[in-house]
Enzyme design. Sequence first.
Site, PDB file in Angstrom:
ATOM      1  N   GLU A  40       0.853  -1.198   0.000  1.00 35.42           N
ATOM      2  CA  GLU A  40       0.000   0.000   0.000  1.00 35.42           C
ATOM      3  C   GLU A  40       0.879   1.235   0.000  1.00 35.42           C
ATOM      4  O   GLU A  40       2.020   1.192   0.435  1.00 35.42           O
ATOM      5  CB  GLU A  40      -0.960  -0.008   1.203  1.00 35.42           C
ATOM      6  CG  GLU A  40      -0.298  -0.191   2.546  1.00 35.42           C
ATOM      7  CD  GLU A  40      -0.203   1.071   3.387  1.00 35.42           C
ATOM      8  OE1 GLU A  40       0.029   2.165   2.840  1.00 35.42           O
ATOM      9  OE2 GLU A  40      -0.324   0.940   4.608  1.00 35.42           O
ATOM     10  N   ARG A  65       0.667  -2.478  12.266  1.00 34.16           N
ATOM     11  CA  ARG A  65       0.005  -3.485  11.423  1.00 34.16           C
ATOM     12  C   ARG A  65      -0.426  -2.910  10.076  1.00 34.16           C
ATOM     13  O   ARG A  65      -1.505  -3.186   9.567  1.00 34.16           O
ATOM     14  CB  ARG A  65      -1.163  -4.134  12.158  1.00 34.16           C
ATOM     15  CG  ARG A  65      -0.718  -4.812  13.449  1.00 34.16           C
ATOM     16  CD  ARG A  65      -1.784  -5.582  14.136  1.00 34.16           C
ATOM     17  NE  ARG A  65      -2.264  -6.726  13.390  1.00 34.16           N
ATOM     18  CZ  ARG A  65      -1.631  -7.902  13.266  1.00 34.16           C
ATOM     19  NH1 ARG A  65      -0.465  -8.076  13.828  1.00 34.16           N
ATOM     20  NH2 ARG A  65      -2.179  -8.890  12.581  1.00 34.16           N
ATOM     21  N   CYS A  70       7.493  -0.895  -1.761  1.00 30.06           N
ATOM     22  CA  CYS A  70       8.627  -1.812  -1.849  1.00 30.06           C
ATOM     23  C   CYS A  70       9.763  -1.481  -0.892  1.00 30.06           C
ATOM     24  O   CYS A  70      10.296  -2.388  -0.236  1.00 30.06           O
ATOM     25  CB  CYS A  70       9.149  -1.895  -3.276  1.00 30.06           C
ATOM     26  SG  CYS A  70       9.837  -0.351  -3.926  1.00 30.06           S
ATOM     27  N   HIS A 108      12.724   0.631  -7.467  1.00 27.73           N
ATOM     28  CA  HIS A 108      12.256  -0.527  -6.713  1.00 27.73           C
ATOM     29  C   HIS A 108      13.386  -1.054  -5.856  1.00 27.73           C
ATOM     30  O   HIS A 108      14.568  -0.861  -6.165  1.00 27.73           O
ATOM     31  CB  HIS A 108      11.772  -1.611  -7.687  1.00 27.73           C
ATOM     32  CG  HIS A 108      11.112  -2.763  -7.024  1.00 27.73           C
ATOM     33  ND1 HIS A 108       9.934  -2.651  -6.335  1.00 27.73           N
ATOM     34  CD2 HIS A 108      11.490  -4.059  -6.918  1.00 27.73           C
ATOM     35  CE1 HIS A 108       9.603  -3.825  -5.848  1.00 27.73           C
ATOM     36  NE2 HIS A 108      10.531  -4.701  -6.191  1.00 27.73           N
ATOM     37  N   ASP A 124      11.343 -10.761  -2.771  1.00 26.18           N
ATOM     38  CA  ASP A 124      10.675  -9.484  -3.004  1.00 26.18           C
ATOM     39  C   ASP A 124       9.251  -9.557  -2.458  1.00 26.18           C
ATOM     40  O   ASP A 124       8.375 -10.142  -3.080  1.00 26.18           O
ATOM     41  CB  ASP A 124      10.673  -9.165  -4.486  1.00 26.18           C
ATOM     42  CG  ASP A 124      10.176  -7.761  -4.792  1.00 26.18           C
ATOM     43  OD1 ASP A 124       9.622  -7.099  -3.893  1.00 26.18           O
ATOM     44  OD2 ASP A 124      10.343  -7.330  -5.950  1.00 26.18           O
TER      45      ASP A 124
END
Length: 138
Positions: A40, A65, A70, A108, A124
Amino acid sequence: MNTARTDEYLRRLGAGHPARPTVDALRDLHLRHLRTVPFENLSIHLGEEIVLDGERLLDKVVRARRGGFCYELNGAFAVLLTELGYDVTLLAARVYGEGDRLGIPYDHLALRVRTVDGGDWLADVGFGAHFHLPLAFG
């Protein structure tokens, strides 16, 4: 990261503490992470400060939580894996964009993980469900 924090992270994933940093344990942790911690980017849209410090990442992913993008997810996972005895290298990566062209550099973050029994693996947990298990590296 201390033992209590490691145990808290493993509980978040629904995993026990692996006896050794093996390929099988890495596969289990990787799949559990993908199924438990969402990708997210809400922090970006909410104007929240994004800090890539290990403790701050653990606060977000474990204590709050939440999920993340990435750099956050793979960053936190790298901290956990290192604590569990894996040799982890952060890898700058690029993502294919329109027309099968590579995106911008450092777009990334992925992980190279060395296990005690099976060489190097590309892990990943920060790109959705493009692959569920680590891939053999090399």
